[in-house]
Design a protein around this motif. Structure first.
Motif, PDB file in Angstrom:
ATOM      1  N   SER A   1       5.358  -9.366   1.337  1.00 53.76           N
ATOM      2  CA  SER A   1       4.740  -9.760   2.596  1.00 53.76           C
ATOM      3  C   SER A   1       3.522  -8.866   2.850  1.00 53.76           C
ATOM      4  O   SER A   1       3.351  -7.827   2.204  1.00 53.76           O
ATOM      5  CB  SER A   1       5.738  -9.590   3.744  1.00 53.76           C
ATOM      6  N   GLN A   2       2.690  -9.260   3.793  1.00 55.74           N
ATOM      7  CA  GLN A   2       1.524  -8.440   4.130  1.00 55.74           C
ATOM      8  C   GLN A   2       1.969  -7.092   4.698  1.00 55.74           C
ATOM      9  O   GLN A   2       1.302  -6.084   4.491  1.00 55.74           O
ATOM     10  CB  GLN A   2       0.611  -9.167   5.113  1.00 55.74           C
ATOM     11  N   LYS A   3       3.096  -7.070   5.380  1.00 56.11           N
ATOM     12  CA  LYS A   3       3.622  -5.818   5.920  1.00 56.11           C
ATOM     13  C   LYS A   3       4.000  -4.869   4.784  1.00 56.11           C
ATOM     14  O   LYS A   3       3.740  -3.666   4.854  1.00 56.11           O
ATOM     15  CB  LYS A   3       4.821  -6.090   6.829  1.00 56.11           C
ATOM     16  N   GLU A   4       4.600  -5.410   3.719  1.00 60.89           N
ATOM     17  CA  GLU A   4       4.946  -4.576   2.562  1.00 60.89           C
ATOM     18  C   GLU A   4       3.691  -4.065   1.854  1.00 60.89           C
ATOM     19  O   GLU A   4       3.633  -2.906   1.435  1.00 60.89           O
ATOM     20  CB  GLU A   4       5.828  -5.362   1.592  1.00 60.89           C
ATOM     21  N   VAL A   5       2.684  -4.920   1.741  1.00 60.98           N
ATOM     22  CA  VAL A   5       1.415  -4.493   1.128  1.00 60.98           C
ATOM     23  C   VAL A   5       0.758  -3.419   1.988  1.00 60.98           C
ATOM     24  O   VAL A   5       0.211  -2.449   1.479  1.00 60.98           O
ATOM     25  CB  VAL A   5       0.477  -5.702   0.908  1.00 60.98           C
ATOM     26  N   GLU A   6       0.857  -3.557   3.294  1.00 60.98           N
ATOM     27  CA  GLU A   6       0.316  -2.548   4.199  1.00 60.98           C
ATOM     28  C   GLU A   6       1.033  -1.212   4.000  1.00 60.98           C
ATOM     29  O   GLU A   6       0.410  -0.153   3.984  1.00 60.98           O
ATOM     30  CB  GLU A   6       0.484  -3.025   5.645  1.00 60.98           C
ATOM     31  N   HIS A   7       2.354  -1.257   3.793  1.00 59.91           N
ATOM     32  CA  HIS A   7       3.131  -0.042   3.540  1.00 59.91           C
ATOM     33  C   HIS A   7       2.727   0.588   2.209  1.00 59.91           C
ATOM     34  O   HIS A   7       2.574   1.811   2.111  1.00 59.91           O
ATOM     35  CB  HIS A   7       4.628  -0.357   3.560  1.00 59.91           C
ATOM     36  N   ILE A   8       2.552  -0.233   1.176  1.00 62.16           N
ATOM     37  CA  ILE A   8       2.107   0.260  -0.131  1.00 62.16           C
ATOM     38  C   ILE A   8       0.731   0.913  -0.001  1.00 62.16           C
ATOM     39  O   ILE A   8       0.480   1.978  -0.567  1.00 62.16           O
ATOM     40  CB  ILE A   8       2.080  -0.886  -1.171  1.00 62.16           C
ATOM     41  N   ALA A   9      -0.164   0.295   0.761  1.00 65.82           N
ATOM     42  CA  ALA A   9      -1.501   0.859   0.981  1.00 65.82           C
ATOM     43  C   ALA A   9      -1.397   2.196   1.696  1.00 65.82           C
ATOM     44  O   ALA A   9      -2.116   3.143   1.368  1.00 65.82           O
ATOM     45  CB  ALA A   9      -2.359  -0.116   1.779  1.00 65.82           C
ATOM     46  N   LEU A  10      -0.499   2.304   2.664  1.00 62.49           N
ATOM     47  CA  LEU A  10      -0.301   3.560   3.382  1.00 62.49           C
ATOM     48  C   LEU A  10       0.176   4.650   2.430  1.00 62.49           C
ATOM     49  O   LEU A  10      -0.346   5.767   2.441  1.00 62.49           O
ATOM     50  CB  LEU A  10       0.709   3.362   4.521  1.00 62.49           C
ATOM     51  N   LEU A  11       1.146   4.327   1.588  1.00 67.56           N
ATOM     52  CA  LEU A  11       1.647   5.294   0.611  1.00 67.56           C
ATOM     53  C   LEU A  11       0.565   5.697  -0.385  1.00 67.56           C
ATOM     54  O   LEU A  11       0.552   6.823  -0.881  1.00 67.56           O
ATOM     55  CB  LEU A  11       2.851   4.713  -0.136  1.00 67.56           C
ATOM     56  N   SER A  12      -0.341   4.771  -0.682  1.00 62.28           N
ATOM     57  CA  SER A  12      -1.433   5.027  -1.631  1.00 62.28           C
ATOM     58  C   SER A  12      -2.643   5.653  -0.960  1.00 62.28           C
ATOM     59  O   SER A  12      -3.649   5.915  -1.602  1.00 62.28           O
ATOM     60  CB  SER A  12      -1.865   3.723  -2.297  1.00 62.28           C
ATOM     61  N   ARG A  13      -2.545   5.858   0.341  1.00 64.23           N
ATOM     62  CA  ARG A  13      -3.643   6.427   1.137  1.00 64.23           C
ATOM     63  C   ARG A  13      -4.891   5.552   1.063  1.00 64.23           C
ATOM     64  O   ARG A  13      -6.007   6.029   0.915  1.00 64.23           O
ATOM     65  CB  ARG A  13      -3.974   7.853   0.699  1.00 64.23           C
ATOM     66  N   LEU A  14      -4.677   4.233   1.144  1.00 62.45           N
ATOM     67  CA  LEU A  14      -5.776   3.277   1.129  1.00 62.45           C
ATOM     68  C   LEU A  14      -5.910   2.639   2.508  1.00 62.45           C
ATOM     69  O   LEU A  14      -4.909   2.261   3.116  1.00 62.45           O
ATOM     70  CB  LEU A  14      -5.525   2.169   0.102  1.00 62.45           C
ATOM     71  N   LYS A  15      -7.131   2.531   2.980  1.00 68.44           N
ATOM     72  CA  LYS A  15      -7.385   1.800   4.215  1.00 68.44           C
ATOM     73  C   LYS A  15      -7.894   0.422   3.831  1.00 68.44           C
ATOM     74  O   LYS A  15      -8.960   0.287   3.248  1.00 68.44           O
ATOM     75  CB  LYS A  15      -8.422   2.525   5.070  1.00 68.44           C
TER      76      LYS A  15
END
Length: 95
Positions: free
Chosen positions: A4-18
């Motif tokens: 989901s987009q929420k999971e991708v957002e979490h992955i981006a957070l863990l990867s320090r990506l905005k």
């Protein structure tokens, strides 16, 4: 499995990506496509395939170690910008 987009957002957070909303949507699509490829690979019958670390036989291409005389210290250090005795002097990088 679909992300989901929420999971991708979490992955981006863990990867320090905005990610912008547009990037998050594009990444969701691309990651789901990749996950689909993994699912296709999982459907293959690999019962008769032996586990391997490489698909072709590997061999060591390095030459055997051989003891040889070393260079003279003065020859090695002749172009050093700075030296301290018989060693290179380099800027300190750890404080």
């Amino acid at each position: 499995m679909r992300l989901s987009q929420k999971e991708v957002e979490h992955i981006a957070l863990l990867s320090r990506l905005k990610l912008t909303a547009q990037e998050r949507e594009r990444m969701t699509t691309q990651l789901n496509d990749i996950m689909g490829f993994f699912e296709q690979i999982g459907e293959l019958d690999t019962a008769d395939v032996e586990p391997t670390s490489h698909v072709i036989p590997m061999r060591n291409v390095f030459r055997p170690d051989e003891v040889r005389p070393s260079l003279l210290v003065d020859d090695v250090l002749q172009n050093a910008p700075q030296r301290a005795g018989d060693t290179f002097r380099v800027p300190r990088v750890v404080e």
